[in-house]
Write a protein that holds these residues in place. Sequence first.
Motif, PDB file in Angstrom:
ATOM      1  N   UNK A  18      35.358  82.134  13.891  1.00  0.00           N
ATOM      2  CA  UNK A  18      36.369  81.919  14.863  1.00  0.00           C
ATOM      3  C   UNK A  18      37.151  83.080  14.815  1.00  0.00           C
ATOM      4  N   UNK A  19      37.414  83.464  16.102  1.00  0.00           N
ATOM      5  CA  UNK A  19      38.175  84.583  15.985  1.00  0.00           C
ATOM      6  C   UNK A  19      39.803  84.453  15.830  1.00  0.00           C
ATOM      7  N   UNK A  20      40.363  85.197  14.818  1.00  0.00           N
ATOM      8  CA  UNK A  20      41.692  84.839  14.527  1.00  0.00           C
ATOM      9  C   UNK A  20      42.761  85.700  14.974  1.00  0.00           C
ATOM     10  N   UNK A  21      42.519  87.060  15.145  1.00  0.00           N
ATOM     11  CA  UNK A  21      43.386  88.177  15.504  1.00  0.00           C
ATOM     12  C   UNK A  21      42.560  89.467  16.201  1.00  0.00           C
ATOM     13  N   UNK A  22      43.119  89.975  17.281  1.00  0.00           N
ATOM     14  CA  UNK A  22      42.647  91.149  17.819  1.00  0.00           C
ATOM     15  C   UNK A  22      43.569  91.963  18.242  1.00  0.00           C
ATOM     16  N   UNK A  34      38.736  97.442  19.595  1.00  0.00           N
ATOM     17  CA  UNK A  34      39.396  96.519  19.236  1.00  0.00           C
ATOM     18  C   UNK A  34      39.138  96.199  17.682  1.00  0.00           C
ATOM     19  N   UNK A  35      40.018  96.127  16.956  1.00  0.00           N
ATOM     20  CA  UNK A  35      39.639  95.501  15.630  1.00  0.00           C
ATOM     21  C   UNK A  35      40.123  94.046  15.640  1.00  0.00           C
ATOM     22  N   UNK A  36      39.070  93.142  15.339  1.00  0.00           N
ATOM     23  CA  UNK A  36      39.047  91.838  15.231  1.00  0.00           C
ATOM     24  C   UNK A  36      38.822  91.002  14.115  1.00  0.00           C
ATOM     25  N   UNK A  37      39.708  90.064  13.665  1.00  0.00           N
ATOM     26  CA  UNK A  37      39.532  89.524  12.406  1.00  0.00           C
ATOM     27  C   UNK A  37      38.946  87.975  12.762  1.00  0.00           C
ATOM     28  N   UNK A  44      35.238  82.128   4.824  1.00  0.00           N
ATOM     29  CA  UNK A  44      35.615  83.577   4.538  1.00  0.00           C
ATOM     30  C   UNK A  44      35.817  84.318   5.793  1.00  0.00           C
ATOM     31  N   UNK A  45      36.800  85.396   5.566  1.00  0.00           N
ATOM     32  CA  UNK A  45      37.431  86.028   6.535  1.00  0.00           C
ATOM     33  C   UNK A  45      36.796  87.335   6.637  1.00  0.00           C
TER      34      UNK A  45
END
Length: 198
Positions: A18-22, A34-37, A44-45
Motif C-alpha cells: 500500500x502506498x502511504x506517501x509520495x 518521486x520518493x514513495x513510501x 513492513x515499511x
Amino acid sequence: MSNQTYRQFDPWRTAPVRETERKDVYKTHYFNIDRISFESNDGNEFERYCINANSGDTVAVLALTDDGKIPLVEQYRVATHRWTLEIPGGHPLGDERPLDTAKRKLAEEGGFEAERFTQFARFLNTPSYSTEHTSVYFATKLTPVSRQSIGPETPRSEVRMVTLEQAYEMVVNGTIVDAKTIIAILRLKSGDFGHIND
C-alpha cells in the motif's frame, strides 16, 4: 502460433503493498522523480524512487524501404558512454500525439517520410522504477528527406541502411543493444506482423 494459455496471469490483481506517501524530489521536462513510501501486507515499511513520465509515450519507428532496407541511426549515449545503433525514436514535443512524434523522428533521425504508419507494439521500458511506455510503429512507402542534427551528444550521426537479416544478426551477436530496436527487429523477423504487412 498457438493461442493456448499455459498459465493464467492477471496483471491487475490486488497489490501486495500500500502506498502511504509520495513526494516529488526532482522535475524535468520529460519525467519527474518521486520518493514513495510503502507498507507491505505484513506491516513492513520501505521506500522506493520512481520515474514518472510526464510527456506521453516515447515512440520508435521500424521503417522498411521498398528494397527491404531498415534505417538504423548511430547515436552516442552519454549515460552509458557508448555508441548505439537504434531505430529512430524519441519523446513528444508539447502536446504532440505519438503518431506525430513518430513521423517527426523518422524524418529528423532516419531521413525518411512514410505513407503508412501502423502501431504494432507498446511496452514498459523499465517497469521496476519507471512508468514510461514506448509505442512502436512500422513505417512503409518511404521517401527520402533531409535529416537534422539530433542533438549535442551526436552532432554528426550517421544512418546505416541494413537488411532484416543483417539487423537480426546484429541483435544476435550483441552489436544492437537498444531494447526498442531489439523488440522491433525480432518482431519483424518472427513474421508475426499479420495485417501489418498487407
